[in-house]
Structure formats: structure tokens, C-alpha cells
Design a protein around this motif. Structure first.
Motif, PDB file in Angstrom:
ATOM      1  N   SER B 102      42.734  24.332  42.096  1.00 49.36           N
ATOM      2  CA  SER B 102      42.240  25.661  41.755  1.00 49.36           C
ATOM      3  C   SER B 102      40.767  25.657  41.392  1.00 49.36           C
ATOM      4  N   PHE B 131      45.624  31.349  29.167  1.00 50.62           N
ATOM      5  CA  PHE B 131      45.213  32.726  29.402  1.00 50.62           C
ATOM      6  C   PHE B 131      44.243  33.214  28.337  1.00 50.62           C
ATOM      7  N   SER B 136      39.101  30.656  31.230  1.00 56.31           N
ATOM      8  CA  SER B 136      40.374  30.781  31.923  1.00 56.31           C
ATOM      9  C   SER B 136      40.526  32.159  32.529  1.00 56.31           C
ATOM     10  N   ASN B 140      41.126  32.754  36.321  1.00 57.80           N
ATOM     11  CA  ASN B 140      42.336  33.426  36.773  1.00 57.80           C
ATOM     12  C   ASN B 140      42.023  34.611  37.669  1.00 57.80           C
ATOM     13  N   LYS B 141      40.937  35.289  37.354  1.00 58.38           N
ATOM     14  CA  LYS B 141      40.569  36.418  38.199  1.00 58.38           C
ATOM     15  C   LYS B 141      40.200  35.929  39.595  1.00 58.38           C
ATOM     16  N   LYS B 144      43.232  35.013  41.426  1.00 58.55           N
ATOM     17  CA  LYS B 144      43.919  36.214  41.883  1.00 58.55           C
ATOM     18  C   LYS B 144      43.266  36.714  43.169  1.00 58.55           C
ATOM     19  N   ASN B 163      53.247  29.252  35.716  1.00 57.71           N
ATOM     20  CA  ASN B 163      51.857  29.519  35.337  1.00 57.71           C
ATOM     21  C   ASN B 163      51.109  30.199  36.473  1.00 57.71           C
ATOM     22  N   THR B 164      51.261  29.688  37.664  1.00 58.92           N
ATOM     23  CA  THR B 164      50.538  30.269  38.785  1.00 58.92           C
ATOM     24  C   THR B 164      51.018  31.675  39.082  1.00 58.92           C
ATOM     25  N   ARG B 167      49.382  33.786  36.555  1.00 58.24           N
ATOM     26  CA  ARG B 167      47.931  33.871  36.666  1.00 58.24           C
ATOM     27  C   ARG B 167      47.519  34.739  37.825  1.00 58.24           C
ATOM     28  N   ALA B 168      48.192  34.614  38.933  1.00 56.33           N
ATOM     29  CA  ALA B 168      47.744  35.317  40.126  1.00 56.33           C
ATOM     30  C   ALA B 168      48.631  36.504  40.471  1.00 56.33           C
TER      31      ALA B 168
END
Lengths: 550, 486
Positions: B102, B131, B136, B140-141, B144, B163-164, B167-168
């Protein structure tokens, strides 16, 4: 503990290369729809793609679900009926990687998916009145900035004599210092009102000193406080020479963190006394900035040095209580007075240079610049005041030169930026004034307002809540009256305008404090903190347990 | 005959830099080649490693010149990678673009461009993110953004999958949990004998020499000495463990900023003769260090998978580890003792492990064979291949996702829009990006449109016909169908 391996051999499939069981329709759809998760705070898989689905009220699915998920849930429910007989025969899904699952890789198990998710586990709801009380700190600072601006405008429009401004403010500063000195000397022997605070402080100091000793004899983390208390007194005596040495090397901003390791126990155990050190050194460095700005021709080092000297001497004086002996206290006072006189004359000498500093710049730029600088001051000011009120120990350890959690260490440059910005604003503003006397008055006034007054405010707040409230009210009234008088034209009777300003100021302050608190409480419903097993664990280490707590 | 694909693995992290992601990509690619696919790897240029290289097994590596920002993650320029990426993809006739890690901006860019070019994309996540902090949230954005329009996501553990997904904001069904693996042959215990293939009786290796009450038990720690690897816990626990248990000693390998703390601890407690610090070691030497010990201690604070504990178990070490991240999923309970990430609990757990080793209750000599059957790259490649089949339509959608796509509007349109074969239309892609956020959605849409325009411009300036198609390395024949899982 360790079962015979034969048991496990059966769990590990020997037919490793066997293909997956024939994939059937809905093989990846969660089978166990009778949800084990009665907890509505847990997310379900469908929460991931129905973006605004509210937390589920009940743990069970039914096809009359919320509008956003109705169709999909209904769809699932149908599959459930179709595949139930098939899924019964399967082994239960386990959230393990080493097990040969009889499910495809993208299978999402309704029962275990996101079972460890926590939403807002550590949220503390705010109460209205404490929030309002906390906002007084901001109100105080904004009001003192307003008062400064009002004084400038008054001097600029020649409605107020600069001498009276600086005279009254110097008188008030002197009174404040006396009050401070009195408080501090009262406090020194008997110490802190709060034994709890003291105990925590001692613990912190101890934690800092003993880095990571073998912890067999007192693994509880609470040693005998008496023993440590003795160390405290010793080290607090040692505070004095270190503070004195700090006067010499306050020239750079870095000097504070640099010198600190020299006397960590002193800074720690003298607790709150550290904060004035920081604040003063901040202003010292900012004076340094001014001096270097100003000194096209003059020698900057001497002026800055003396300025820093005063401030640092102030530190020494304010740091006096730790030094329990009589003569050091007196000596501190004397050196403070000496430095005050020194800075007074330095500023006096510097004023002509400051006056012509920005002659080539247009006034518009100066107004805009000083507005932004004051805004920076307001936004980056260190409102936490942790050194006095709540986290006395925290501030002590934080000030201990990186001894504490990093957050405190990080705050320092921001706070010094705030003071720097304010002093720079006052310098550029002062350079608009026509006469040397006015420039001198405004600069001195700004040092008092932005350098010394915040320290006093914080200390007063720490000292007693009543002083704090009285101070707040006075500041609000003063700022309101000042603005009223400035806005009113000169012809009328200024006191009427001032009174009106006071009323309006009080109203605005009350409205802002109440309204913002209410707003903040209202915003809490959008809070959505997510915690789960993916977050780095917070290690609990006994030797440093209290560090990790704060 | 199962279909074979031309796959491009894209990541910033690849050899010569050592690391978990790097070896994951290498092993997976090599096993996929064994299964008859064509695999190329695209990474950025390393020092002294530029241009096109061939690795063992006919693996082709493109080292794209790129500015390296931090720890070999390249500088995120959203579009600048596109021309050369398009060239490579067309030359190699790529069908599937598979990005890794990532923090690799090369991977995210490749996924974006590949979708613009109408290719299938897969993304593998190797790490866990929180988060809470600003970094983070930003990461994360971006995740996404890049995962709004990906066909499938692979995560290395179930925790990582959760988690993924969070996050997305993904549909959990388009996220597969496929673990890492180890090359068990490289992590054999000391004096290990291969079981003879002809004997049908279950293989029982000779039991290890029983440990007497006064024999030395060696505890091995191999990790980078960083905060998030739990070195603080280790530093606090070692003196207590050694005090509680005579006849134990530690071997610590690895380097990092916390090494100085460990050394300080050793000096303060005068443990020089019982704690051996080896400093940094190479990955090839890990096995040789591991087999010197009996117990492997892993005090990490966060871990997506924890390959090293599998390696340790494969070497026949009893594993003591913290119960964080994906670690509890990795090994069965008879190989591990779990501890909470607390100093006390770690000491207790290590004590339990030492006690059961002394009591000779742990059959560590069986571990290697068991780990070998649990984790292998062949299996990982097989499962990844199923993902490729699923996204390219070789497995029907209903079969892959387990629901009836023909169910009409009532079924999961979110999934279908993502996985469906028909979803390359720009407007469909824009719809997916638009949902990313009030401001971010519009910004992302703008990026996608610009990307599309660049694509059109490239098609005009460098037409496809002008790009040479490079000859393939001879493909391997798929193995016999009996052993084949496809």
C-alpha cells in the motif's frame, strides 16, 4: 499445553494439492445468518458498501431492514434458504490461515467478520459547563490580544498617551510579579495543595531518572515516596545553578532542549516551575528575532543577549521556590530587577531603529501582516496550560527534555512560534508610530502582554479558580470597553461608548463560549473512531507504565 | 485447458532490496510461471540496477527510472508513469496488472492506468494501518482512490482483510485472504532428514534429544529493532526472564534504532554472557541463527502476517508471540504460546514455554513437516490463480462471488459494478470514484478524466501498431492435470 501431535496431524490435511470443493452458487455468501453478534456497535460486512447505513439496532437480519440495505439483505435471505442444507455439512469457518478451509478465499463469515471491531471505545462525552470553563483560557488570550490592538490604535490615533499605557501596564506587571513572588514563597515549603499531584510528580521524576532499572524489588511501580522526596529536595536545590546557567545560553532557541539534560531531575521535580522557563525562553528567542531584524546597524548580539538575560533572570526569579534557601530567593529577585532595568534601557536604545524599520513599506501591508501575525499568535498559542492545571506531572516530564511522551516535546516550537509571531506583529506595528517614545512604549507593552502575561494567567489559573474567573471577566470588560471607545468617535463622551462596549463584549463572549461549547457537543455525534486488532498494540511496560498512560 | 494469463506485478519494492514484500512477489511470480502463466515485474530503478533484467525461471523485471522519495517508495506523480507503463503493457501483451504494497505509489498508479487501458487489476495488501493519525487518514484516502476501481484485492490475513475492507470501503466479497508462505526447504531444522517418499507409514522423525533440567535453553529473537516490533517489551522482559530461569540465554539478531536500548539493558544488568547480539543479518543467514535456539520470541506490536514466526516454526522452534494483528491466525496452538503485549504477560508466557520445553512436551521435531504442509507458495499461486480466473470471467461471476448475478437489480449492484466484465466504461468508473467523498470524489474524478485524456493522446502519438511486441520466454507446460487444481 502441548497436545500430542497426532491430534493435530489430522487437522492438517495431507492431501494438500486437492482442488477446492466444487464451487456452488452462494458458496461465498455467509451461511450463518442467525447472527451471533448482538452487539450493534459491530460492523457487519454490508456496512462496508452501504456507506451510510446506521449502526444496526438488532442483531438479526430481516428483509424489512433499513432502506439502503433492504434489497441486498432480502437477496441474501433467499440464498440462505437455498444453501442452508449444503452449508450444514461443512466445517465451521475458522478465522485461521493454517487450517485448510472448505471455503473459498473471499468467503466472508458473518459471525466472525469484524468481530473485534470497536467503535468509539474511548470517547468521553463532554459536559457543557466544564467545556465553557475551559474555553475561558481562549477568551482570555483573545481579549489580551484585543487589548493590545486597542492600545496600539489609541497610541496611533494619539488618543492615549503612550507613557500612560506603558506606565500602567508596567505597574500592573510589577504588581503581578509581586503577587507571583508572594504565592511562590508561600508555596515553597508546604508545597502543593494537592498531594496527589505531588505524588504523581515525584513518580514522574523518578521514572525519568531511573531509566530502566531491574524491577524485581518494586515491580509495583510505586516505590517509597519518602525516599524519592529526599531526592527531590536535593535536586531542586540543584535547580538554581542550572537555571542560572540557562541565562547565559538562551540566545538560541535550541538552548532550552540542549541544556535540559544537564539537570533533568531539577526540571522534573520542580514541576510547574519549568513552564515559565519555557515561556520565557520563548519570548527571549523572539526578542532575539526582533533584535536581529532591527539591527541593520546595531550590534544584535548584545541587545538580544540582554533581552534574553532579563527573561531568563525572570525565570530564575520565578523558579525561586525550588531553591528553598533564603539568599538565593533574594538574589533571584535582585537579578530579575537588574535584568528588567537592562531590558528597559536596551529597548530605549533600540527604539529609534525600530521606528524606521519599515518606513519603505506601505501601511496596508503592515496592517495585513500584523493581522496575520496576530492570527498566528492566537491559533498557535499553547492553551493547554497543562503545566499548571491538570497534568502537572505530564508537563514536568514533558519539559524534561524529551523524557516524556513526544507530544509535549512537539508542542514547544509551535508555542514559541506563537510568541514570536506576536512580538513580530508588535514590532511592525510599532514601526508605524511617529515618535521614539511611542515605539518604545508599544514594544515594552507587547513584551508584557505576550511574554509575561500568559505565564501569569496560567499560574493564576493553576493557583485558584476564582482568580482565573475574575481575571477573565476583567479582560473581557477591558477588551469590550477598549473596542467601544476606539470605535466611538472622539467627539462624544468616551465612557458611554466604553460601557456599551463592555456590555456588547460580555454578550459576545458569553455567546461565543456557550455557543461553541454547544456546537462542539453537537458535533460529537459524528465521531467515529475505529479500533481493532490491526491497530498497533500499546505495550504495557511496568517500568514506564505512567508514561504510556498520559 | 485452463486459461493462462500475462501478468504484470507492479511494486516499488523488489530485489535487490531485501524484505517480505519483495520475496512475496518473487516467489509468487515464480510459482505462477510454473503454472504456465507469463509474469513480468515492474519496479523502479535501484542503484546499479536499471533497464530490463531476467531472473531465474525466465522472470523479466523492468526497472523503470523513477525518483525515489523515501525508503525506496517512489515519488507519487499521478500521471508520469503512464507512457512507459503503456509501452510495457503493450509490448508484453499484459492482461492482468497485479499491484503490491500500500505504500508503493507505483502500484497505485499502475492500477489506475491499467483500468484506463481496460485491463484487469488485482491488488495485494501486505500491511495494517490504523485510522487515528493524520498520516493514516491520508494514506487511507489514497488507498480508497486506487481501490475504488480495482477488480479484486488480496490480503495476507483475515485481520488484514478486515482492515483493508474498512480502509477502502470495499465489498468484503471482492477481498480474498491468501496468506504468505515460506520456502520450507530453506528453513529446515538442524539434522533434519527427508522422509523417504516410498514409505507409506506416517513419517516420524527421531525425537530430538530430550532436554535435561540443566541444559541450556536458547531463545532466539530476529527482528528489526524498531518500536513497532516491540523492542521496548523485549528490553523490559529479557532481564526478568533471565532472572527467573537460569540456564537460559538469548540470541538477538537484527538492527535498528532500538538496538542501543537493548545494549544499555545488557550493560545495566550485566548480562553480556547470556545475551548475544548479532547485529544485522542477511535473510539467508536467518535459518542458521534460528536453528541455534529452542524458542523463538516475537514481541511485535503489529503484524499483518508474521512470516518470520512461520519460518521459526519451520526450523523447529517453539514460538512465543504477542497476540496482535494477524499473528493469532498464522500458527496452530501447539506450536505457539501467545502473550498479551504486556511485559508481565510476555514474561509469563516465555516461562510457560521454557517449562514445557524442559518437560519435553513439545514435539518440535514434527513442526517442519507440519509447516511444510500448511504453507507453500505453490498453494498461494493456485489460490491467486483462482482470483485471476474470477476477475477475467473464466469462473462465472456467480461462482466466484457466490451469488446470482442474473438476479436483476435486486442483487448486489455494488459488487457487480466492480467485478462485472462490462464495467470499463468511463462513466461507470467515474461513478465509482465519485462516491469517495465530497471533495475527494470530485478530485478523483478529475484525475481519472485527465488520465483518460492522456491515454487518448498516447494512442494518437504512439499508436499501438508502432509498439513492438516482444517475444515471450518459452512458457512452461502446465503440470499434469491430476496435480492441477485449476
Amino acid at each position: 499445553m502441548a497436545p500430542p501431535s497426532g491430534l493435530h496431524q489430522s487437522a492438517i490435511p495431507s492431501d494438500f494439492e486437492t482442488p477446492f470443493p466444487p464451487l456452488v452458487r452462494s458458496s461465498t455468501v455467509p451461511a450463518g445468518l442467525k447472527s451471533h453478534r448482538a452487539d450493534p456497535s459491530h460492523l457487519a460486512p454490508e456496512d462496508a458498501y452501504t456507506p451510510y447505513s446506521p449502526p444496526r439496532r438488532s442483531g438479526t437480519f430481516d428483509s424489512t431492514g433499513t432502506a439502503s440495505g433492504t434489497e441486498s439483505r432480502a437477496g441474501r435471505a433467499r440464498h440462505k434458504d437455498a444453501s442452508r442444507s449444503r452449508s450444514r455439512r461443512r466445517k465451521r469457518f475458522q478465522k485461521l490461515l493454517w487450517v485448510k478451509q472448505s471455503y473459498p478465499d473471499n468467503y466472508t463469515d458473518q459471525a466472525t467478520f469484524l468481530e473485534n471491531l470497536q467503535r468509539n471505545p474511548r470517547v468521553r462525552p463532554y459536559d457543557f459547563w466544564p467545556l465553557v470553563a475551559d474555553s475561558t483560557v481562549i477568551v482570555q488570550h483573545v481579549c489580551s490580544v484585543i487589548i493590545f490592538v486597542v492600545c496600539f490604535v489609541g497610541i496611533f490615533q494619539e488618543r492615549v498617551s503612550p507613557v500612560s499605557v506603558v506606565g500602567w501596564s508596567s505597574f500592573a506587571t510589577f504588581l503581578g510579579w509581586l503577587l507571583w513572588d508572594w504565592w511562590v514563597t508561600n508555596e515553597a515549603p508546604g508545597g502543593w495543595e494537592d498531594d496527589d499531584v505531588r505524588a504523581r510528580m515525584i513518580r514522574d521524576g523518578r521514572a525519568y531518572r531511573e531509566y530502566r532499572p531491574p524491577r524485581r524489588q518494586d515491580s509495583s511501580g510505586l516505590g517509597s515516596p519518602m525516599l524519592n522526596a529526599s531526592t527531590v529536595s536535593i535536586s531542586s536545590v540543584s535547580n538554581f545553578p542550572s537555571a542560572a546557567s540557562s541565562t547565559t545560553n538562551l540566545l538560541q532557541d535550541h538552548s532550552v532542549p540542549l541544556q535540559r539534560p544537564l539537570h533533568p531531575p531539577g526540571t522534573n521535580t520542580s514541576g510547574g516551575l519549568l513552564a515559565p522557563t519555557q515561556v520565557h525562553s520563548r519570548s527571549a528567542s523572539s526578542i532575539n528575532t526582533i533584535a536581529t531584524q532591527a539591527s541593520g546597524a546595531a550590534s544584535p548580539t548584545t541587545t538580544a543577549g540582554t533581552a534574553a538575560n532579563l527573561i531568563a533572570a525572570g525565570t530564575t526569579a520565578f523558579g525561586g521556590p525550588g531553591t528553598t534557601g533564603f539568599s538565593p530567593a533574594t538574589r533571584n529577585r535582585l537579578s530579575t530587577i537588574k535584568s528588567a532595568v537592562l531590558i528597559y534601557f536596551t529597548l530605549l536604545g533600540l527604539s529609534p531603529i525600530l521606528k524606521s524599520l519599515t518606513r519603505s513599506t506601505s501601511s496596508d501591508s503592515i496592517w495585513a501582516m500584523s493581522f496575520w501575525l496576530l492570527a498566528i499568535n492566537v491559533f498557535f498559542f499553547d492553551y493547554s496550560g497543562s503545566s499548571w492545571s491538570g497534568g502537572l506531572g505530564g508537563a514536568a516530564s514533558g519539559g524534561g527534555g524529551g523524557g516524556g511522551p513526544g507530544a509535549h516535546g512537539k508542542q514547544m516550537p509551535v508555542a514559541s512560534m506563537s510568541t514570536n509571531a506576536a512580538l513580530m506583529a508588535s514590532t511592525v506595528l510599532a514601526s508605524r508610530l511617529p515618535s521614539t517614545g511611542q515605539v518604545f512604549s508599544l514594544t515594552l507593552f507587547s513584551i508584557e502582554v505576550f511574554g509575561l502575561f500568559p505565564v501569569f494567567r496560567q499560574y493564576a489559573r493553576h493557583r485558584s479558580w476564582r482568580y482565573h474567573v475574575v481575571l477573565t471577566v476583567l479582560l473581557v470588560l477591558g477588551a469590550g470597553a477598549g473596542v467601544g471607545m476606539i470605535l466611538g468617535d472622539e467627539r462624544g463622551w468616551p465612557w458611554k461608548k466604553g460601557l456599551l462596549g463592555m456590555v456588547v463584549g460580555c454578550l459576545i463572549a458569553a455567546l461565543a463560549m456557550g455557543g461553541c461549547s454547544w456546537w462542539l457537543i453537537g458535533l460529537q455525534k459524528y465521531k467515529n473512531e475505529i479500533y481493532g486488532p490491526w491497530d498497533p498494540a500499546r505495550p504495557i511496560i511496568i517500568s514506564r507504565r505512567h508514561w504510556d498512560d498520559d | 485447458m485452463a486459461p493462462t494469463y500475462n501478468i504484470a506485478m507492479v511494486s516499488d519494492f523488489f530485489f535487490p532490496q531485501p524484505g517480505g514484500v519483495e520475496s512475496h512477489i518473487y516467489q509468487l511470480s515464480s510459482k505462477l510461471r510454473d503454472r504456465g502463466h507469463k509474469v513480468i515485474i515492474i519496479t523502479h530503478a535501484y542503484k546499479g540496477r536499471t533497464g530490463v533484467r531476467y531472473l531465474t525461471n525466465g522472470l523479466k523485471v523492468y526497472h523503470v527510472p523513477f525518483f525515489v522519495l523515501y525508503r525506496s517508495a517512489s515519488f507519487p506523480t499521478v500521471f508520469s508513469f503512464f507512457p512507459i507503463f503503456r509501452n510495457i503493457v503493450l509490448r508484453e501483451r499484459i492482461d492482468i496488472v497485479h499491484g503490491h504494497a500500500s505504500l508503493s505509489s507505483l502500484c497505485h498508479e499502475a492500477i489506475l492506468h491499467a483500468r484506463t487501458m481496460g485491463l484487469r487489476t488485482v491488488y495485494t495488501d501486505h500491511s495494517l494501518f490504523g485510522f487515528a493519525d493524520a498520516a493514516s487518514i491520508f494514506a487511507n484516502k489514497l488507498l480508497k482512490f486506487s481501490l475504488s476501481d480495482v477488480d479484486h484485492v488480496i490480503c495476507v490475513s483475515h485481520t488484514c482483510k478486515e482492515n483493508t475492507v474498512l480502509r477502502a470501503s470495499l465489498d468484503p466479497l471482492m477481498v480474498s485472504a491468501i496468506p504468505n508462505a515460506v520456502v520450507a526447504e530453506n528453513f529446515k531444522p538442524l539434522d533434519y532428514t527427508e522422509p523417504s517418499p516410498r514409505s507409506f507409514a506416517p513419517h516420524h522423525p527421531p525425537p530430538a534429544r530430550p532436554l535435561g533440567p540443566h541444559d541450556m535453553i536458547t531463545i532466539v529473537v530476529i527482528s528489526r529493532l524498531f518500536y513497532n516490533k516491540g523492542t521496548d517489551l523485549l528490553t523490559a522482559a529479557i532481564p526478568r526472564i533471565l532472572a527467573n530461569h537460569p540456564h537460559t540465554r538469548f540470541i538477538i539478531a537484527g538492527d535498528g534504532p532500538k538496538a542501543i536500548d537493548l545494549e544499555q539493558m545488557i550493560e545495566q544488568n550485566v548480562l553480556q554472557d547470556r545475551v548475544e547480539m548479532l547485529g544485522p543479518i542477511r535473510h539467508e543467514e536467518v535459518r542458521d541463527v534460528m536453528v541455534r535456539g529452542h524458542i523463538y520470541l516475537h514481541p511485535s506490536l503489529t503484524e499483518a502476517f508474521g512470516t518470520v514466526i512461520v519460518e521459526a516454526a519451520s526450523c523447529g522452534l517453539y514460538v512465543v508471540c504477542t497476540r496482535v494483528g494477524g499473528i493469532p491466525e498464522v500458527l496452530p496452538s501447539h506450536m505457539t504460546v501467545f502473550a498479551k503485549p504486556e511485559e508481565d504477560d510476555l514474561v509469563t508466557a516465555t516461562g510457560k514455554a521454557i517449562a514445557s520445553m524442559r518437560a519435553n512436551k513439545v514435539r518440535t521435531e514434527l513442526f517442519h513437516q507440519q509447516v511444510k504442509s500448511m504453507y507453500s507458495w505453490t498453494n498461494v499461486a493456485m489460490r491467486t490463480e483462482r482470483v485471476y480466473n474470477g476477475i477475467s470471467g473464466a469462473i462465472s461471476e456467480a461462482e466466484f462471488y457466490g451469488y446470482d448475478a442474473a438476479n436483476g437489480a435486486g442483487s448486489w449492484s455494488a459488487t457487480r459494478g466492480r467485478s462485472g466484465v462490462q464495467s470499463f466504461a468511463l462513466i461507470d468508473r467515474l461513478k465509482r470514484y465519485y462516491g469517495c467523498g465530497i471533495w475527494a470524489g470530485k478530485l478523483f474524478c478529475l484525475c481519472v478524466i485527465v488520465d483518460y485524456l492522456i491515454f487518448l493522446a498516447l494512442e494518437l502519438w504512439f499508436p499501438r501498431e508502432k509498439i513492438d511486441v516482444c517475444p515471450d520466454w518459452p512458457r512452461k507446460e502446465r503440470k499434469v492435470d491430476g496435480k492441477d487444481a485449476g
